[in-house]
Each structure stands twice: as C-alpha cells, then as structure tokens.
Write a protein that holds these residues in place. Sequence first.
Motif, PDB file in Angstrom:
ATOM      1  N   UNK A  58      -2.415   4.853   1.725  1.00  0.00           N
ATOM      2  CA  UNK A  58      -3.199   6.010   1.323  1.00  0.00           C
ATOM      3  C   UNK A  58      -3.381   6.981   2.488  1.00  0.00           C
ATOM      4  N   UNK A  59      -3.623   6.459   3.680  1.00  0.00           N
ATOM      5  CA  UNK A  59      -3.898   7.298   4.846  1.00  0.00           C
ATOM      6  C   UNK A  59      -2.763   8.283   5.101  1.00  0.00           C
ATOM      7  N   UNK A  60      -1.571   7.775   5.348  1.00  0.00           N
ATOM      8  CA  UNK A  60      -0.482   8.668   5.724  1.00  0.00           C
ATOM      9  C   UNK A  60       0.117   9.394   4.518  1.00  0.00           C
ATOM     10  N   UNK A  61       0.243   8.714   3.374  1.00  0.00           N
ATOM     11  CA  UNK A  61       0.934   9.303   2.220  1.00  0.00           C
ATOM     12  C   UNK A  61       0.061  10.307   1.474  1.00  0.00           C
ATOM     13  N   UNK A  62      -1.182   9.931   1.175  1.00  0.00           N
ATOM     14  CA  UNK A  62      -2.049  10.798   0.364  1.00  0.00           C
ATOM     15  C   UNK A  62      -3.010  11.627   1.210  1.00  0.00           C
ATOM     16  N   UNK A  63      -3.225  11.219   2.455  1.00  0.00           N
ATOM     17  CA  UNK A  63      -4.119  11.965   3.321  1.00  0.00           C
ATOM     18  C   UNK A  63      -3.393  12.919   4.239  1.00  0.00           C
ATOM     19  N   UNK A  64      -2.510  12.386   5.087  1.00  0.00           N
ATOM     20  CA  UNK A  64      -1.883  13.207   6.110  1.00  0.00           C
ATOM     21  C   UNK A  64      -0.698  14.030   5.613  1.00  0.00           C
ATOM     22  N   UNK A 122      11.327   6.085   6.727  1.00  0.00           N
ATOM     23  CA  UNK A 122      11.669   5.561   5.402  1.00  0.00           C
ATOM     24  C   UNK A 122      10.736   6.127   4.329  1.00  0.00           C
ATOM     25  N   UNK A 123       9.452   6.240   4.664  1.00  0.00           N
ATOM     26  CA  UNK A 123       8.489   6.806   3.721  1.00  0.00           C
ATOM     27  C   UNK A 123       8.820   8.246   3.379  1.00  0.00           C
ATOM     28  N   UNK A 124       9.199   9.027   4.390  1.00  0.00           N
ATOM     29  CA  UNK A 124       9.524  10.433   4.140  1.00  0.00           C
ATOM     30  C   UNK A 124      10.748  10.569   3.233  1.00  0.00           C
ATOM     31  N   UNK A 125      11.726   9.702   3.404  1.00  0.00           N
ATOM     32  CA  UNK A 125      12.878   9.709   2.493  1.00  0.00           C
ATOM     33  C   UNK A 125      12.416   9.549   1.046  1.00  0.00           C
ATOM     34  N   UNK A 126      11.447   8.682   0.830  1.00  0.00           N
ATOM     35  CA  UNK A 126      10.947   8.432  -0.524  1.00  0.00           C
ATOM     36  C   UNK A 126      10.031   9.560  -0.999  1.00  0.00           C
ATOM     37  N   UNK A 177       0.819  -1.208   0.000  1.00  0.00           N
ATOM     38  CA  UNK A 177       0.000   0.000   0.000  1.00  0.00           C
ATOM     39  C   UNK A 177       0.854   1.260   0.000  1.00  0.00           C
ATOM     40  N   UNK A 178       1.984   1.221   0.675  1.00  0.00           N
ATOM     41  CA  UNK A 178       2.886   2.377   0.660  1.00  0.00           C
ATOM     42  C   UNK A 178       3.440   2.627  -0.738  1.00  0.00           C
ATOM     43  N   UNK A 179       3.819   1.555  -1.411  1.00  0.00           N
ATOM     44  CA  UNK A 179       4.358   1.681  -2.772  1.00  0.00           C
ATOM     45  C   UNK A 179       3.321   2.272  -3.713  1.00  0.00           C
ATOM     46  N   UNK A 180       2.083   1.789  -3.623  1.00  0.00           N
ATOM     47  CA  UNK A 180       1.013   2.304  -4.489  1.00  0.00           C
ATOM     48  C   UNK A 180       0.694   3.759  -4.176  1.00  0.00           C
ATOM     49  N   UNK A 181       0.680   4.117  -2.911  1.00  0.00           N
ATOM     50  CA  UNK A 181       0.364   5.492  -2.519  1.00  0.00           C
ATOM     51  C   UNK A 181       1.459   6.459  -2.958  1.00  0.00           C
ATOM     52  N   UNK A 182       2.708   6.054  -2.828  1.00  0.00           N
ATOM     53  CA  UNK A 182       3.821   6.910  -3.256  1.00  0.00           C
ATOM     54  C   UNK A 182       3.722   7.244  -4.739  1.00  0.00           C
ATOM     55  N   UNK A 183       3.296   6.286  -5.540  1.00  0.00           N
ATOM     56  CA  UNK A 183       3.174   6.500  -6.980  1.00  0.00           C
ATOM     57  C   UNK A 183       2.119   7.544  -7.314  1.00  0.00           C
ATOM     58  N   UNK A 184       1.170   7.762  -6.401  1.00  0.00           N
ATOM     59  CA  UNK A 184       0.075   8.707  -6.646  1.00  0.00           C
ATOM     60  C   UNK A 184       0.278  10.054  -5.943  1.00  0.00           C
ATOM     61  N   UNK A 185       1.363  10.195  -5.178  1.00  0.00           N
ATOM     62  CA  UNK A 185       1.546  11.402  -4.356  1.00  0.00           C
ATOM     63  C   UNK A 185       1.690  12.670  -5.187  1.00  0.00           C
ATOM     64  N   UNK A 186       2.527  12.648  -6.189  1.00  0.00           N
ATOM     65  CA  UNK A 186       2.770  13.855  -6.985  1.00  0.00           C
ATOM     66  C   UNK A 186       1.479  14.383  -7.602  1.00  0.00           C
ATOM     67  N   UNK A 187       0.675  13.483  -8.155  1.00  0.00           N
ATOM     68  CA  UNK A 187      -0.592  13.892  -8.769  1.00  0.00           C
ATOM     69  C   UNK A 187      -1.534  14.486  -7.730  1.00  0.00           C
ATOM     70  N   UNK A 188      -1.584  13.902  -6.540  1.00  0.00           N
ATOM     71  CA  UNK A 188      -2.451  14.424  -5.482  1.00  0.00           C
ATOM     72  C   UNK A 188      -2.026  15.835  -5.079  1.00  0.00           C
ATOM     73  N   UNK A 189      -0.738  16.069  -4.955  1.00  0.00           N
ATOM     74  CA  UNK A 189      -0.247  17.400  -4.606  1.00  0.00           C
ATOM     75  C   UNK A 189      -0.567  18.410  -5.698  1.00  0.00           C
ATOM     76  N   UNK A 190      -0.484  17.993  -6.934  1.00  0.00           N
ATOM     77  CA  UNK A 190      -0.826  18.884  -8.054  1.00  0.00           C
ATOM     78  C   UNK A 190      -2.311  19.244  -8.017  1.00  0.00           C
ATOM     79  N   UNK A 191      -3.165  18.272  -7.683  1.00  0.00           N
ATOM     80  CA  UNK A 191      -4.601  18.540  -7.567  1.00  0.00           C
ATOM     81  C   UNK A 191      -4.868  19.597  -6.492  1.00  0.00           C
TER      82      UNK A 191
END
Length: 363
Positions: free
Chosen positions: A218-224, A258-262, A120-134
């Motif tokens: 999704x919770x921590x990466x794309x939400x928080x 580790x997530x924040x590094x990525x 889930x972390x890997x999938x959420x990271x792949x969507x982070x940039x697009x979410x920030x752009x939105x």
Amino acid sequence: MCESKCFTLLKDPGSYTPDTIDLNQDKDAASYWFPCFRNLIEKFATQAAESQRQTDATAIERSEKFRKSYLEKLDEYQRNTEVNATNNTVLGVRELLELNETQLRLFGFADPWQQQKQLENTAALAALKKRLEELDAIDDNAARWTELVRGVLAGNMFDWGAQAVTSILEQDSKFGLHAALDRIEKRPWLIDNLDAWLQRLRGNAHKCALIFVDNSGVDVVLGMLPFVRALLQRGTKVLLCANTEPSLNDVTSRELSDLLDKCCKYCNVLAHAWHDQRLLVYANGQRGPCLDMRTLPVELCEAIQKHETDLLVIEGMGRALHTNLYAKFNCETLKLAVIKNKWLAEHLGGDTFAVICKYEGAS
C-alpha cells in the motif's frame, strides 16, 4: 559510496550526521530504545523462523541463534554508552536497525518478509486503478495535492517494523488505504508545512525530484506512486530510490522495478515516463530502513547531478525521522512520515500516528 563531489544536496556535508537521537548522550532515549529493541527482536526472530520453517528444518534453531547474538551485541552497546559518549561516538536507532539486518543475514535469513511483501504488492496493484480514478476526480488542484500527500502518509502506516501498526494489521486483515486515511492525525499536523508546499506548486515545475521510498504494498503502490505520477504530470523527472538490500517490509530497488513494470498496465502516465526514462529507479546503498546520505552509491550521486535535482522527498520514520529530520539540504526538501511509535511521538511533542509534513525551501 559517494565521493565528496556527490554531496551537493547537503548544505554542510562536514557537519552532517543522519541520526536524530544519540543513545550514547540521551539517557531518556536509551532507557526507552534498548528495552524496545529487546522486545522487537523477539518478533523479528519469530518472523525469520516462520519465513523458512516449511523449507528448512534448521530455521527455528538458527532464529534462536540470531536472537541470542543480537541481544548480546545490544547489551554490549548499552554497556558502552558512557564510554562512547565521552569519545563523541554517536549511536542512533539506525545502527540498531542495521544490526538486525546484519545478524539476520549472518544466520541465513536474507529476506524474512519476502512472502509478506509479495502478498501486499499484489493486493495493492489490484487497487491502483481505482485509487488513481479517485484522485483524478478531484478538480481543485490544491485539494488533489492535499489528498496525494495524505495518501503518502496513510500508505506509510503499513510498516511491519512498528508495533502500533502491526497490532492493527494482525487483527484486521482488511485494513487498507482508506482505513489508514481515517487513522492519521487530523490537521493541523505536528509539523505542518503543507500550505507552503501547496503554495510552491503554484510555481514552475521542478526539473528533477529525488524520492526515497519506504514500504512495499500500500505504501509505495497506493501512496507514493500516485504522488510520483502527479509530479510527472507537471513535467518533473523522477528518480525513485529504494533499498539496496532487504530490510523489514521495505521495498528494494529490484522489487520496485518489477512493480513499475506491472503498474504501467494500469497507468499510461507511469508507462510513458518509465519507457522514456523520465522515471528511473536507483538503489540507495542502504542495508537497513534508515538513510545515511554519506553512503549513497556513486551511480545515484552522478544521476542526482546529471539531472539537476532540485527537489528531495524523504518518506517514512526510518529515513525522515530516525535519520535526516534536522538535516539541511541545498534543494527544496519535503519530509513525510507518520510517527508510529508513542515514545518518539511524545518526544517530538505529539502522539501516536502524529504526522510530519516538513517542507523546506532551498538553503
């Protein structure tokens, strides 16, 4: 654990109790939660066995021992409710959730959801940039903060400890943040102080925000993290607190670092704050998915004081509903959660997927 000087955020440390419901005193709650945990433990035992079945031939046998041991202790809790009520001993959902983690470790299951969290972390990271752009495309400040809060709430849907959500996730592998945004309750929410929070954001930036996060993916990466990013952009330092030990699919402090590094590869704001130590990660001292402010590590307590923390954000059912819903603090407090349990939602006057957005000024 904290010394007394570390309770500066609590309005009245002497009367603080984290548990929202006492199963020893509330017979209606007890009649729901004890059978609920009997059902949940079947799923947790299955998850434990599956997590090690390919690498350890004893996994199924140990998971069965875990199941039986947990149920024996649960029965003991239930038998003693009347005696413990007389002795003013509190039994919250927190203790039954922590018992799950204690028993899992006792039978050799340190982190049954580890692989699921990684996926889930890997999938959420792949969507982070697009979410920030939105989010950056929203020009109006109030509208953008509204969407940031909605994002935290939608992200909080991704909880493998909640049966209502597990059913959705198991049936729809493509269920993501935007689908969750469509699922959460429409405003006005069950507890809806969003307007007061938006009004506060028109004022000066907070010095330091202490944020207790919840689930991986999704919770921590794309939400928080987009919410954290927005606070950093206002000039607020952020202390991110995650579980010390694994619990369900909650993110741990080590995993969060580790997530924040990525994440820094996708966001310069997070990267600069992480590098400059305006964004810091701490372990919260918890072994379960709830939050007892009495057991925060001394290192975290000292950081809370050192950085003059003036905003507390508590996310998720375990930390903001099962515990701390009625707790009072000396600093501004924002409690955010989606209620993924029908009984609890109705108990609080709402329905499944009702929203808690509780903002309180400094006491």
